[in-house]
Design a protein around this motif. Structure first.
Motif, PDB file in Angstrom:
ATOM      1  N   ASP A   1       8.846  41.865  44.925  1.00  0.00           N
ATOM      2  CA  ASP A   1       9.268  43.259  45.016  1.00  0.00           C
ATOM      3  C   ASP A   1      10.634  43.503  44.377  1.00  0.00           C
ATOM      4  OD1 ASP A   1      10.723  41.919  46.912  1.00  0.00           O
ATOM      5  OD2 ASP A   1      10.346  43.337  48.532  1.00  0.00           O
ATOM      6  N   SER A   2      11.212  42.463  43.752  1.00  0.00           N
ATOM      7  CA  SER A   2      12.466  42.644  43.020  1.00  0.00           C
ATOM      8  C   SER A   2      12.225  42.809  41.527  1.00  0.00           C
ATOM      9  CB  SER A   2      13.390  41.436  43.249  1.00  0.00           C
ATOM     10  OG  SER A   2      12.889  40.285  42.586  1.00  0.00           O
ATOM     11  N   LEU A   3      10.963  42.772  41.124  1.00  0.00           N
ATOM     12  CA  LEU A   3      10.615  42.815  39.707  1.00  0.00           C
ATOM     13  C   LEU A   3      10.114  44.192  39.280  1.00  0.00           C
ATOM     14  CD1 LEU A   3       8.651  39.445  39.384  1.00  0.00           C
ATOM     15  CD2 LEU A   3      11.067  39.868  38.883  1.00  0.00           C
ATOM     16  N   LEU A   4      10.471  44.574  38.061  1.00  0.00           N
ATOM     17  CA  LEU A   4       9.906  45.755  37.428  1.00  0.00           C
ATOM     18  C   LEU A   4       8.956  45.252  36.352  1.00  0.00           C
ATOM     19  CD1 LEU A   4      10.069  48.917  37.319  1.00  0.00           C
ATOM     20  CD2 LEU A   4      11.604  48.590  35.356  1.00  0.00           C
TER      21      LEU A   4
ATOM     22  N   THR B   1       5.477  47.155  46.260  1.00  0.00           N
ATOM     23  CA  THR B   1       6.198  47.646  47.438  1.00  0.00           C
ATOM     24  C   THR B   1       5.447  47.252  48.700  1.00  0.00           C
ATOM     25  OG1 THR B   1       5.033  49.786  47.471  1.00  0.00           O
ATOM     26  CG2 THR B   1       7.028  49.635  46.114  1.00  0.00           C
ATOM     27  N   TYR B   2       6.158  47.331  49.810  1.00  0.00           N
ATOM     28  CA  TYR B   2       5.559  47.018  51.103  1.00  0.00           C
ATOM     29  C   TYR B   2       5.682  48.245  51.993  1.00  0.00           C
ATOM     30  CZ  TYR B   2       5.763  42.227  49.422  1.00  0.00           C
ATOM     31  OH  TYR B   2       5.604  41.096  48.675  1.00  0.00           O
ATOM     32  N   LYS B   3       4.550  48.851  52.290  1.00  0.00           N
ATOM     33  CA  LYS B   3       4.537  50.048  53.122  1.00  0.00           C
ATOM     34  C   LYS B   3       3.479  49.909  54.203  1.00  0.00           C
ATOM     35  CE  LYS B   3       5.999  53.188  49.394  1.00  0.00           C
ATOM     36  NZ  LYS B   3       5.636  54.394  48.600  1.00  0.00           N
ATOM     37  N   GLU B   4       3.870  50.278  55.390  1.00  0.00           N
ATOM     38  CA  GLU B   4       2.954  50.269  56.522  1.00  0.00           C
ATOM     39  C   GLU B   4       2.281  48.911  56.676  1.00  0.00           C
ATOM     40  OE1 GLU B   4       0.304  53.459  55.744  1.00  0.00           O
ATOM     41  OE2 GLU B   4       1.848  55.009  55.941  1.00  0.00           O
ATOM     42  N   GLY B   5       3.075  47.869  56.452  1.00  0.00           N
ATOM     43  CA  GLY B   5       2.567  46.521  56.652  1.00  0.00           C
ATOM     44  C   GLY B   5       1.711  45.978  55.537  1.00  0.00           C
ATOM     45  N   GLY B   6       1.471  46.769  54.475  1.00  0.00           N
ATOM     46  CA  GLY B   6       0.624  46.314  53.379  1.00  0.00           C
ATOM     47  C   GLY B   6       1.360  46.309  52.054  1.00  0.00           C
ATOM     48  N   ARG B   7       0.832  45.553  51.120  1.00  0.00           N
ATOM     49  CA  ARG B   7       1.415  45.467  49.793  1.00  0.00           C
ATOM     50  C   ARG B   7       0.758  46.498  48.884  1.00  0.00           C
ATOM     51  NH1 ARG B   7       0.353  40.063  48.300  1.00  0.00           N
ATOM     52  NH2 ARG B   7       2.369  39.296  49.020  1.00  0.00           N
ATOM     53  N   LYS B   8       1.593  47.263  48.172  1.00  0.00           N
ATOM     54  CA  LYS B   8       1.085  48.280  47.264  1.00  0.00           C
ATOM     55  C   LYS B   8       1.727  48.127  45.892  1.00  0.00           C
ATOM     56  CE  LYS B   8       0.080  51.704  50.847  1.00  0.00           C
ATOM     57  NZ  LYS B   8       0.190  53.117  51.282  1.00  0.00           N
TER      58      LYS B   8
ATOM     59  N   ILE C   1      -3.800  56.579  26.695  1.00  0.00           N
ATOM     60  CA  ILE C   1      -3.012  55.391  26.364  1.00  0.00           C
ATOM     61  C   ILE C   1      -2.195  54.944  27.572  1.00  0.00           C
ATOM     62  CG2 ILE C   1      -1.089  54.541  24.954  1.00  0.00           C
ATOM     63  CD1 ILE C   1      -2.146  56.379  22.702  1.00  0.00           C
ATOM     64  N   ALA C   2      -1.606  55.904  28.289  1.00  0.00           N
ATOM     65  CA  ALA C   2      -0.789  55.574  29.465  1.00  0.00           C
ATOM     66  C   ALA C   2      -1.633  54.913  30.550  1.00  0.00           C
ATOM     67  CB  ALA C   2      -0.118  56.836  30.000  1.00  0.00           C
ATOM     68  N   ILE C   3      -2.832  55.416  30.779  1.00  0.00           N
ATOM     69  CA  ILE C   3      -3.708  54.834  31.795  1.00  0.00           C
ATOM     70  C   ILE C   3      -4.069  53.399  31.423  1.00  0.00           C
ATOM     71  CG2 ILE C   3      -6.019  54.970  32.803  1.00  0.00           C
ATOM     72  CD1 ILE C   3      -5.730  58.032  32.680  1.00  0.00           C
ATOM     73  N   TYR C   4      -4.366  53.181  30.153  1.00  0.00           N
ATOM     74  CA  TYR C   4      -4.667  51.832  29.676  1.00  0.00           C
ATOM     75  C   TYR C   4      -3.471  50.907  29.873  1.00  0.00           C
ATOM     76  CZ  TYR C   4      -4.856  48.135  26.146  1.00  0.00           C
ATOM     77  OH  TYR C   4      -4.765  46.931  25.493  1.00  0.00           O
ATOM     78  N   CYS C   5      -2.281  51.401  29.557  1.00  0.00           N
ATOM     79  CA  CYS C   5      -1.062  50.607  29.676  1.00  0.00           C
ATOM     80  C   CYS C   5      -0.769  50.253  31.136  1.00  0.00           C
ATOM     81  CB  CYS C   5       0.103  51.383  29.059  1.00  0.00           C
ATOM     82  SG  CYS C   5       1.602  50.417  28.732  1.00  0.00           S
ATOM     83  N   GLU C   6      -0.998  51.188  32.033  1.00  0.00           N
ATOM     84  CA  GLU C   6      -0.760  50.949  33.455  1.00  0.00           C
ATOM     85  C   GLU C   6      -1.688  49.880  34.020  1.00  0.00           C
ATOM     86  OE1 GLU C   6      -1.002  54.790  35.248  1.00  0.00           O
ATOM     87  OE2 GLU C   6       0.845  55.499  34.297  1.00  0.00           O
ATOM     88  N   LYS C   7      -2.888  49.806  33.491  1.00  0.00           N
ATOM     89  CA  LYS C   7      -3.808  48.764  33.940  1.00  0.00           C
ATOM     90  C   LYS C   7      -3.296  47.377  33.556  1.00  0.00           C
ATOM     91  CE  LYS C   7      -7.825  51.811  33.857  1.00  0.00           C
ATOM     92  NZ  LYS C   7      -9.076  52.197  33.167  1.00  0.00           N
ATOM     93  N   ASP C   8      -2.592  47.301  32.441  1.00  0.00           N
ATOM     94  CA  ASP C   8      -2.019  46.022  32.019  1.00  0.00           C
ATOM     95  C   ASP C   8      -0.865  45.595  32.925  1.00  0.00           C
ATOM     96  OD1 ASP C   8      -3.706  45.309  30.011  1.00  0.00           O
ATOM     97  OD2 ASP C   8      -2.376  45.815  28.353  1.00  0.00           O
ATOM     98  N   ILE C   9      -0.019  46.544  33.337  1.00  0.00           N
ATOM     99  CA  ILE C   9       1.082  46.129  34.216  1.00  0.00           C
ATOM    100  C   ILE C   9       0.564  45.746  35.595  1.00  0.00           C
ATOM    101  CG2 ILE C   9       2.938  47.353  33.015  1.00  0.00           C
ATOM    102  CD1 ILE C   9       2.770  49.507  35.228  1.00  0.00           C
ATOM    103  N   LEU C  10      -0.484  46.401  36.058  1.00  0.00           N
ATOM    104  CA  LEU C  10      -1.085  46.001  37.332  1.00  0.00           C
ATOM    105  C   LEU C  10      -1.654  44.588  37.207  1.00  0.00           C
ATOM    106  CD1 LEU C  10      -2.076  46.450  40.211  1.00  0.00           C
ATOM    107  CD2 LEU C  10      -4.083  47.630  39.262  1.00  0.00           C
TER     108      LEU C  10
ATOM    109  N   PRO D   1      -5.118  45.111  46.810  1.00  0.00           N
ATOM    110  CA  PRO D   1      -6.401  45.822  46.733  1.00  0.00           C
ATOM    111  C   PRO D   1      -6.316  47.015  45.780  1.00  0.00           C
ATOM    112  CG  PRO D   1      -5.780  45.395  49.015  1.00  0.00           C
ATOM    113  CD  PRO D   1      -4.582  45.070  48.179  1.00  0.00           C
ATOM    114  N   GLU D   2      -7.405  47.297  45.123  1.00  0.00           N
ATOM    115  CA  GLU D   2      -7.447  48.386  44.150  1.00  0.00           C
ATOM    116  C   GLU D   2      -7.041  49.718  44.773  1.00  0.00           C
ATOM    117  OE1 GLU D   2     -10.675  50.591  41.167  1.00  0.00           O
ATOM    118  OE2 GLU D   2     -11.163  48.672  42.123  1.00  0.00           O
ATOM    119  N   GLU D   3      -7.403  49.928  46.032  1.00  0.00           N
ATOM    120  CA  GLU D   3      -7.079  51.205  46.684  1.00  0.00           C
ATOM    121  C   GLU D   3      -5.590  51.338  46.983  1.00  0.00           C
ATOM    122  OE1 GLU D   3      -8.756  48.388  49.902  1.00  0.00           O
ATOM    123  OE2 GLU D   3      -9.184  48.907  47.805  1.00  0.00           O
TER     124      GLU D   3
END
Length: 240
Positions: free
Chosen positions: A8-11, A74-81, A206-215, A231-233
């Motif tokens: 969670d310290s990484l961008l 990030t960590y919210k409500e006990g889960g990783r997002k 293009i942005a949606i495609y790029c975001e899939k790569d960072i995920l 999880p994907e959700e």
């Protein structure tokens, strides 16, 4: 050492680039001559400089950035997002200024770092070069002039996979496959970004495609640490 890095310290970062102009003929005569000389190193005997101009996007001197996607675990409500935000548009200088401002804020806290797949050889230097070309001051984290190689602390998921092997290249797609990281079937790949931009003008695509790569990069980093996947959700996209 790897497990000492807090995810969670990484961008997480990925960029999409295209040629500086739609066609070779739109370049100035001087740049046409320089591209002729540059492309002479890789084009075939029966190819002209114009024939291979679609490859200009991988060179910061002849290309431009149309999208920078960023994401954080990030960590919210006990889960990783995973939260993603992209900077994209036709005005490269504007998107770089906005990204630089965000990067400065992000790095104002201690122990923050950047992570990308093949980022040390492509994404990070490309961003820095285009910032200088556009007259933008480099954020401190990108201003590595004078630093020794071991002082540059960028995290690169491809470099981590090398384990000291200087000649080894492994694509993000291949690593996702061998680590059993689900990746969605896309309607475009990296080789199609130039056409989607210049022919269709579809920056959102293009942005949606790029975001899939960072995920995917973030998921790969978690796999390196022996952690469960997000999880994907639990993927959230912040719209401009």
């Amino acid at each position: 050492m790897l497990n000492k890095i807090k995810a969670d310290s990484l961008l997480f970062i990925d960029i999409e680039t295209v040629s500086g102009t739609e066609d070779f003929e739109q370049l100035s005569p001087k740049l046409q001559d320089l591209w002729e000389k540059k492309s002479n190193y890789f084009r075939k005997e029966d190819e002209s400089a114009a024939d291979v101009y679609q490859r200009a996007g991988i060179y910061a001197e002849f290309g431009k950035i149309v999208c920078i996607s960023t994401g954080m675990i990030t960590y919210k409500e006990g889960g990783r997002k995973f939260v993603a935000k992209s900077f994209y548009g036709d005005d490269e200088r504007l998107l770089l200024e906005e990204f630089a401002d965000m990067l400065t804020r992000f790095c104002s806290k201690p122990y923050r770092n950047l992570c990308a797949h093949n980022g040390k050889e492509f994404d990070f230097p490309y961003i820095a070069r285009r910032m200088l070309i556009n007259g933008i001051n480099l954020p401190d984290i990108l201003d590595i002039a004078g630093k020794k190689p071991w002082e540059v602390q960028f995290i690169d998921t491809m470099e981590l996979w090398k384990f000291g092997d200087y000649k080894h290249y492994t694509s993000l797609a291949l690593l996702c496959e061998v680590f059993n990281i689900p990746t969605p079937k896309d309607d475009i790949d990296g080789s199609m970004v130039g056409e989607v931009y210049w022919k269709d003008g579809d920056l959102e695509r293009i942005a949606i495609y790029c975001e899939k790569d960072i995920l995917a990069t973030a998921q790969l980093f978690l796999r390196y640490q022996g952690e469960d996947l997000i999880p994907e959700e639990n993927f959230e996209r912040i719209l401009l």
